[in-house]
Design an enzyme around this catalytic site. Sequence first.
Site, short mmCIF file in Angstrom:
data_model
loop_
_atom_site.label_atom_id
_atom_site.label_comp_id
_atom_site.label_asym_id
_atom_site.label_seq_id
_atom_site.Cartn_x
_atom_site.Cartn_y
_atom_site.Cartn_z
N LYS A 145 0.81 -1.20 0.00
CA LYS A 145 0.00 0.00 0.00
C LYS A 145 0.86 1.27 0.00
CE LYS A 145 -3.47 -1.95 3.17
NZ LYS A 145 -4.02 -1.79 4.55
N GLU A 199 8.14 2.25 -5.79
CA GLU A 199 8.16 1.73 -4.42
C GLU A 199 8.44 2.89 -3.45
OE1 GLU A 199 7.34 -0.13 -2.25
OE2 GLU A 199 8.82 -1.52 -1.46
N ASP A 200 7.99 2.74 -2.21
CA ASP A 200 8.19 3.81 -1.23
C ASP A 200 9.65 3.86 -0.75
OD1 ASP A 200 8.00 1.38 0.10
OD2 ASP A 200 6.80 2.14 1.75
N ASP A 260 14.82 -0.61 2.06
CA ASP A 260 15.43 -0.67 3.39
C ASP A 260 16.46 -1.81 3.35
OD1 ASP A 260 15.93 -0.50 6.11
OD2 ASP A 260 14.00 -1.29 6.73
N LYS A 311 16.99 4.06 1.85
CA LYS A 311 17.45 4.05 3.25
C LYS A 311 18.63 3.09 3.37
CE LYS A 311 14.83 2.67 6.83
NZ LYS A 311 13.67 2.71 7.75
N PHE A 356 13.00 5.66 11.23
CA PHE A 356 11.73 5.10 10.79
C PHE A 356 10.79 6.26 10.50
CE2 PHE A 356 7.57 3.20 10.99
CZ PHE A 356 7.77 2.01 10.31
N ARG A 383 -0.72 7.13 7.19
CA ARG A 383 -0.53 7.11 5.74
C ARG A 383 -1.08 8.38 5.08
NH1 ARG A 383 0.99 1.89 4.10
NH2 ARG A 383 0.03 0.17 5.22
P1 5GP Z 1 12.81 -3.91 2.62
O1 5GP Z 1 13.45 -4.12 3.97
O2 5GP Z 1 12.32 -5.22 2.06
O3 5GP Z 1 13.72 -3.17 1.68
O4 5GP Z 1 11.57 -2.98 2.85
C1 5GP Z 1 10.31 -3.50 3.13
C2 5GP Z 1 9.28 -2.44 3.35
O5 5GP Z 1 9.41 -1.98 4.68
C3 5GP Z 1 9.34 -1.17 2.51
O6 5GP Z 1 8.76 -1.29 1.25
C4 5GP Z 1 8.53 -0.23 3.37
O7 5GP Z 1 7.16 -0.33 3.03
C5 5GP Z 1 8.80 -0.74 4.77
N1 5GP Z 1 9.70 0.20 5.44
C6 5GP Z 1 11.05 0.22 5.47
N2 5GP Z 1 11.50 1.28 6.15
C7 5GP Z 1 10.39 1.94 6.56
C8 5GP Z 1 10.19 3.16 7.30
O8 5GP Z 1 11.11 3.86 7.72
N3 5GP Z 1 8.90 3.51 7.52
C9 5GP Z 1 7.83 2.80 7.06
N4 5GP Z 1 6.62 3.23 7.34
N5 5GP Z 1 7.98 1.66 6.35
C10 5GP Z 1 9.25 1.27 6.10
MG MG Z 2 6.71 -0.70 0.71
#
Ligand code: 5GP
Ligand code: MG
Length: 190
Positions: free
Chosen positions: A42, A99-100, A103, A131, A152, A165
């Site tokens: 989302k 993608e947002d 991480d 990030k 975060f 959101r």
């Molecule tokens: P990944 O660790 O697989 O790269 O990221 C997985 C998901 O964790 C991201 O798509 C994002 O939605 C969520 N995420 C990672 N860092 C943050 C953050 O700082 N805040 C929020 N709200 N979601 C995060």
């Molecule tokens: Mg995401």
Amino acid sequence: MNVQSLTVVFTAQEIRERVAALATQIDDLYGDAPLTVICVLKSACMFFADIVRNLRTSNVTVDFVRLSSYSMADTPRESILFSHDVEESLEGKHVLIIEDIIDTGQSMEFLMGHLATRNPLSLRLAVLIDKKERRQTAVKADFVGFVLQEGFIVGYGLDYAEQFRHLPDIYAVEPVEPNNRGTLCEKLTV
Ligand code: 5GP
Ligand code: MG
């Protein structure tokens, strides 16, 4: 973690300016070639909506996937739940994932591997936030809005337990634990 306070990291105005610049980069790369833009639900919903309506080309189609990550008590890392796949064929098309945040990179490593099996002509990734601190994979975004070292964040589609959101700005969340005041996000614009 209980939410203690929210501190603005990126204002709605900063986000608007960055999104417009990214849309120009995307237009410059693809020109009038047909482009399928995929929203990762989302959290990328707002970034996606703002990117696609800033594109100048008329040759855009959209599609949606749904990914979420969750922790299991007995596993050391987060698992990915992939609950909705694209509905259109990607065969021979230019595909751009929106993608947002990257991480750890696990989610995008998974999704890019999955979509690559659909034989797109090209497959690229645009992220609002890159990030850095927890990266575990070699995934690289082709378009990056902002770089964060750590922290975060919530707002502009990003949630904490499904809250926040709807906020137009992006905020750092400070945790309440008395011995862990958390770290304010250190931001860098690319
Ligand atoms: P990944 O660790 O697989 O790269 O990221 C997985 C998901 O964790 C991201 O798509 C994002 O939605 C969520 N995420 C990672 N860092 C943050 C953050 O700082 N805040 C929020 N709200 N979601 C995060
Ligand atoms: Mg995401």
